[in-house]
Each structure stands twice: as structure tokens, then as C-alpha cells.
Design a protein around this motif. Sequence first.
Motif, PDB file in Angstrom:
ATOM      1  N   GLU A   1      34.357  40.302  50.381  1.00  0.00           N
ATOM      2  CA  GLU A   1      35.072  39.448  49.301  1.00  0.00           C
ATOM      3  C   GLU A   1      33.868  38.749  48.415  1.00  0.00           C
ATOM      4  O   GLU A   1      32.927  38.214  49.091  1.00  0.00           O
TER       5      GLU A   1
ATOM      6  N   GLN B   1      33.089  35.308  46.794  1.00  0.00           N
ATOM      7  CA  GLN B   1      33.661  34.002  46.829  1.00  0.00           C
ATOM      8  C   GLN B   1      32.720  33.158  45.741  1.00  0.00           C
ATOM      9  O   GLN B   1      31.504  33.024  46.090  1.00  0.00           O
TER      10      GLN B   1
ATOM     11  N   THR C   1      35.349  37.194  40.992  1.00  0.00           N
ATOM     12  CA  THR C   1      35.369  36.521  42.365  1.00  0.00           C
ATOM     13  C   THR C   1      36.657  35.885  42.680  1.00  0.00           C
ATOM     14  O   THR C   1      37.540  35.738  41.886  1.00  0.00           O
ATOM     15  N   GLN C   2      36.667  35.464  43.859  1.00  0.00           N
ATOM     16  CA  GLN C   2      37.962  34.595  44.378  1.00  0.00           C
ATOM     17  C   GLN C   2      37.418  33.351  43.579  1.00  0.00           C
ATOM     18  O   GLN C   2      36.221  32.889  43.446  1.00  0.00           O
ATOM     19  N   TYR C   3      38.402  32.532  43.269  1.00  0.00           N
ATOM     20  CA  TYR C   3      38.140  31.243  42.723  1.00  0.00           C
ATOM     21  C   TYR C   3      37.631  30.220  44.035  1.00  0.00           C
ATOM     22  O   TYR C   3      37.739  30.382  45.046  1.00  0.00           O
TER      23      TYR C   3
END
Length: 895
Positions: free
Chosen positions: A331, A333, A431-433
Motif C-alpha cells: 500500500e 500511504q 496513494t491512500q490519503y
Amino acid sequence: MTDTTDFTQYLIGKEIGDRRINRVSVTVSTPGETKFQCGVGQPGDSRYYYSDIVQVTVREKPTPTVKIQPDQSVFIGERVTLTCEIQSGYPWSYYWFKGDTLQSQYSKTYQIPTVDGNHGGAYSCRGGLSGRIRTHTSASVTLTVSVKPQPTLTSNRNGSVLRGNPVTLYCTLGQSAGWTFYWFRDTQSPEINSSSSIYTISSVSDSNGGQYRCRAGRGDPVYYTHYSDALWVTVTDNPTAVVSSVKPDEHVFKGENVTLRCDIEAGGDTEWNYIWFKDNNELKQFSRSQEITVRSVTESNSGKYTCRGERKSDSQKSEISAAVTLTVSGEAQAVLSVSPQSWLTEGDSVTLSCEVNISSEGWMFSWYRAVPYRQGLTQITDVHGKVVYSVELLSDSRRGAGGSYTLSPAALYHTGVYVCGAERGEPAFHTQYSSPQPLWITGNSPPVSLIISPSRTQHFSTDSLSLSCEGHRDSAGWRVRRYTHSEKVSSCSSVPGFTCNISSLSTSDTGVYWCQSESGESSDPVNITVHNGAVILESPVHSVSEGDSLTLHCLYRSTKSSHLPADFYKDGVLLQKQTTGEMTIHKVSKSHEGLYHCKHPEKGESPRSWISVRISFSLVLIPHQQNNPTAVVSSVKPDEHVFKGENVTLRCDIEAGGDTEWNYIWFKDKNELKQFSRSQEITVRSVTESNSGKYTCRGERKSDSQKSEISDAVTLTVSGNSPPVSLIISPSRTQHFITNSLSLSCEGHRDSAGWRVRRYPHSEQVSNCSSVPGFTCNISSLSTSDTGVYWCQSESGERSDPVNITVHNGDVILESPVHSVSEGDSLTLRCLNHSTQSSLLPADFYKDGVLLQKQTTGEMTIHKVSKADEGLYHCKHPEKGESPRSWISVLDLLL
């Protein structure tokens, strides 16, 4: 037996011969077996006495075969042996003929010890028995005698051999058989003999270089040919391949697209095909490609990637490249941090910094503000799928890794919760927030303060805590609010004016606490940390005034005292070694502001707390008029003087910077162009004379709708007449593949000798494509850096219609017209394939992103073009990919 005896011979089953004669002759004309018997008797007596049966076998007369050693084609000086083969076991005598002439040898073999030219001819033989039985004469065999041969030595390499590559030499006679081949190199002794006419060196080194010769030999004793002419084998340095780029980075995340490029250090990239390997296994799906893209990577794509070149001209291979390690993580991030702190006073500066965990290359960052749920905005959910908040774009300014967004000066309305995100690649990978980061800005003298008991910022878990709002005036309408790490903003005291009591603290109570009125006013915030360990730092809740004394204590959970020795740190640097459990700064200054913590060698260390220092004197603020930033029309492309049908792009900038904080308003001849509302950059497509005029712009600040000064006017002039010269492009299309060639020239209704091709590629400023006026611009091998706008320009400044040329690194391009299409004409678009340069079957065609024609053929025709057909077109193949987009302009014949 008397003369009266009657003799009778019988061929079994048939009487033959005269009964009065006891001998008979029989001629046998058919091969096979025949049985004979004879009988005897007296005349007048019917009785006969018969002999035993005798079986006679008759065979076909044999035909000999002549064999020649070493071959029917021989060379002067060789030894020749002819053998007469008769398929019978009889002791034959042999007769040899050259043509019709009987030779003097009578043995089974006919020897010619040293053949010369006179021995050539047709040879035959026959056999004989007892002088009266003869075989048939054999078929003749022709002996051809030639001069001593010289073989030809060739190589499978046209030029020098790259070190480490194989080379094969061929020793060719072109006639006869039975040869052994001998190989000789100038520094090598003795000769190498081989039954093969091919000599291969599997991996050439410097020691294999030199002058090679070969010859052939056969027979016993051996007959040798002449040596071949010399052939030089030259060994040169082998160029090394290098994985020159990995985009976006060598460390990527699951779902990203990764592009790797292989280059040959010696240059000449177009002379090579490429072979790719992952963990030493060839990636055959990427055969021949210099640049490969692994799409939507997973962890299985992690590994060591290498490449090597294979030269197109002779298939020689370069040295393999050093390995590049690609790491794919799960992931991506984003991480948001605030400097110097999350709570500050109005007028201070604060910077939000965004980074991506692990990776740092090629990211573009965006900052958002968390707002209550609102339709149309991105929703942030918790692990259960429940919407927690929405995010609203604060700024789309993008920089590299560690991008930052600064609020200077910070105002009260900047108070809120912020998040950031990052993206990179094409198409964009997100990306993820980040986790939300609160930011509090308060006035210089808030009317109410948050009172905490015990009065410190750090507390042990399971302890109790009391918080209340007290101030210079009635604080009944105020309540304690908090933002904890485990939830959204909430009220700590449910009823205004009441104390917030927490009987048993837990780490989930860690967060920021403040007082807030019903009208929205806020006190200074306090950051409270609940610690599960054995040590905390006792520090003041609010700012310390400059010049005051400050005492810090290191507290222990079991005793709540500070009698044990401890070390004290500021910003990670040791200030005081173990002496007592407290540290005093007798006269605080601004330089003492920072993050403090304490540490015990056995009990552990405390969390960190920020200590803020307030300047002790008061500032009298005198309102003053700030200069209003001025807008400027910073660019007009392609020029302020254009021709009918061109596209014109104008850009507005704010001289004080901060472009992302503004919306933009555009005017033409002082009339607002509402169709371009809010856009910093506007494009007027297919301009006419009516688009001529004075263009201005101004900014409108997003935060408070205040407007900048209006810009100076820029005059746009649109000429109706077509330029006297046109840009001619070959091949005649706007999209081209990399490595293809391109020719551009200026041609027109009148003399174009004073015109030259000009260009504005994306990678540089305006430049000449053809350095000498009147000459063609030839680009032998296109690259993506050649993408841009091209036009013809005279020495006096006149210009042709511009053409936007796109050089594509993919497998598919769209073939579309270079110039505008006249209304009512027919228009045919084609989808071209890189490998064949022909129409790609099948293909989808799109206009402005909307599908026009589903996969049928590799082309699409609009039989009668109208103004409605103007737009951005592209094509797409289900496996090869899609082309870039090209604008097709339609010329209105009524204008």
C-alpha cells in the motif's frame, strides 16, 4: 548295351530328343530351375528303366557395378581406385574399359596411382568365366579430373566480433566429398583437423583474434588442397547494456505501472533489439523492446531486472546489464506532518508537509481540508465502511517528494482538519490519503482559557482529569471540545458551562482540547497526551512568557513524585544529565521553545511535549493598506498574431505567486468572458476575426473572494487571410512513432525561399528546426522530446498555420489530417500499428472520450464533415493499447 537299345530323354512331364540317341542338347532361355530324367528299354518291349531326376538351375547373366574412390570428381595428383563389383560368388576374371578401349589391368580393382588430366573419361567393366561365360558390361562411370582446388574461407560475421559472442567459420570447396578439413591460425600450431567444414568459437576472447586459413584432405596417403586465402577475425570490446531508467521508481506499490528502459553504453540504440530478464529468466513477452512497461504490478513482479542488446545487423549480443532491483510494496500511504506545531496564533506561519512512506521519487502532492459529508466530494470511510468525513481540494499545486503547503500568515479561518494525498505516473496512481491532521489558529488574546487539573499536558492512563473553561468574562456559553486520535471532533462537556470530567483516562483520550463558544470563538488549544508507560513529563499547559522561570519534572507512575534522577532532552538533544528529577530554566527566552522529554535509565522515557514561549511585550497593531497583488497575462500561445482557424491559449498569473489560492476572471474588450470562469488558462479554439481584441484577467482569492488588480491588456490579432506558405509534413499525419523519420518543409503560393521551419517542443524554448531558410527539416529518428508545435516563419515574421505533432512511445497512433478539414469534405481516420505501419484491425474510435465506432475495421470515415465533428479524436485496440489524442479542426466555408 546293344545297338538295338531304345534311348528316351524326358524333360519331366515332356519327352524330348531322338529315342535312338543317348545325348541331347537343350537351350534354356528363361532363368529358373528345370528337372531332367532319362529312360532305357528294348524295341518292342513296353518296359523302360528310368534314371534319377537331375535338377538344373539357370541364373540371369550378372551386370557389374563400378565404384570409384575417393570420388568421381578428383583432382590432379590424387590416387584413384576403381572397383568392379559383381554380385556372384564365382571366380571371375575382370576386364576394364575406358570408353571402348580394353585396359591392361585384369584384377577386380583398377588403380591410378597419380591421376592427371589424361585419365578423365568413362570407365566400365565386365567379368568372364572359363573363357566362355561373360557378364553384361557395367554402366560407365565418368571420372572428372580437375586442377588442385583452393577452398573458400568465410565467416558468419560481416565485421569485427564482439567479445563474448560466437563466431562460425566456413571452409567451402563446393564440389566432391569425403574431405577432412584442417584449420590454421597464425599463432596456432599444429593444425586443427575436423570432419566438419564448419569451425565455431562459442565465446570469442582476445586470444581468438588473428588470421585464419583452412585446407582439406582425403585419401591414404592424404591428398591436400591448397590453403584458403587468409580471413581476419578481429575481436573488439563488447558494449555493455544498462537499465538506464526505472519509472516512476525502483520502489513502487501494488497497482502502479512501471516502465524500464535499456540503453547501450556505446550508443546507437536504433541498431539494437533488446532482451529482458527477471531473476535471470528471459521475459519473452517483452522481446525486442527497448522500453518495457509492467502494468498493475503485484509483489510477484519484485525482483532483479537485467537486459542486453542484440545487434540487428548480425545478431551479436552486448554484455548483460547490471541488475536493477524492483521492489513492489502493498500500500502507498501519504504521511502529513505540520511544522512548527498544530496550534498557533493568528499571523504565524505553518507548513503542511506531505511524504510517501518508503518511496520518494516522482510524486505530485495535493492538500485537502476535511469537511462534513457533502455530495460530490471524496468520502473517507472507517474500517467498517462508515463515512467519517469528506475531503475538499485545498490546492492542486504539485511538487516533488516532501511537497509542502504553507499558510503565511495563518488566519482564524484556516482552523480545521487537513489531509494530503499523492499521485504519480500516467495514468495516475493514487496513494491512500494521509491520516487527518488538525490545525488550530487562535486570536492574540482569546477571552477564555482551558483550565486543566492536574495542570500538565501529560497524564498516566487510569488517572482522572478535569477540564473547564474560565475567562475574563462570562464563560457560561463555552464548552470543552476535543479532537482525539481515535475519533472526530466532539464535545467533552455536553452542556455549555459545565466541567468535563474523565474519571479514568485511556490512551484513546490523547488529543487536542480547547474551549469553544456557541458563536464559534475558540481558546488556545492544549495538546493532552495519555501515556501507558511508567514515566511522564510535567510541563506547563499554556505558553510561558519570555523572562519567566520554567521548571520541568519527571514523574513516575507509582509515586507521582520526581525524586528519582532523570535525563532531560530538548528536540532530542541532552540538556541535563541524571542529577534530580527536575530541571529549571531560570529565564526563558524564545530560543527555549521546542519539544521536551525526560528519560530514566530503568523506568523508560516520557512522551514529548511542545513548550511554547510568548514574547512578553505587547504589540500595538496599526491597520494598514496592503498592496493588492496584480494579475498578468503571462503567455499567449502560439502568438499574439494568429490566423483564422488556429487555437489560442492564454494564461493568467498573480505576480505575488500562490496561483493555487486563486480563481480567475477573464475579459475581452472589458466584457467578462463567463464561459471561461475560474480558469487560470483558457483556450479559444478555431479563432476567427471576431476573436480579435484586448484580453485582460484578474484573480479572485478562494479564501475570501477578494480580487487582485486587473492585468494589463494583451492584444490578440486574428488575420482572415490564409498565410502564403504552408507547413508540409511527410508522412502527412500529426502523430508519429518514435524512431521513425520525419520531413518538414515550407511550400506556398509564392516563393518560400525565405521561410524556415520553427518549433516549440515541450522540452525546450522556440527554436529553428531547419537552420537555413528554404531548406527541409529532416529528423532521422524521432523521440518523444520532438513532440510540440511546428510552423513556417518568414524572415519578416509572417507565419503559417501551426501543426501540433505528437511522437508516441506506444504501439498505436491515430492517422489524422495535418491541417483543418473543410466543411462538407470526407474524412478518414486510421489506427496504425507500430510494427507494421499499417491499419490495425480491429479498433475502436473515440471523439472527446465518447465511443463513435466499435471494432470493425482499422479505419473510420465521416463522409460529410460538419462543424459538429470538430474535437479530440483517438483510437484504441483491445490488446495493443490506445493512441494519443489529436484535435481535428473543421474549416467553416461560410467564414
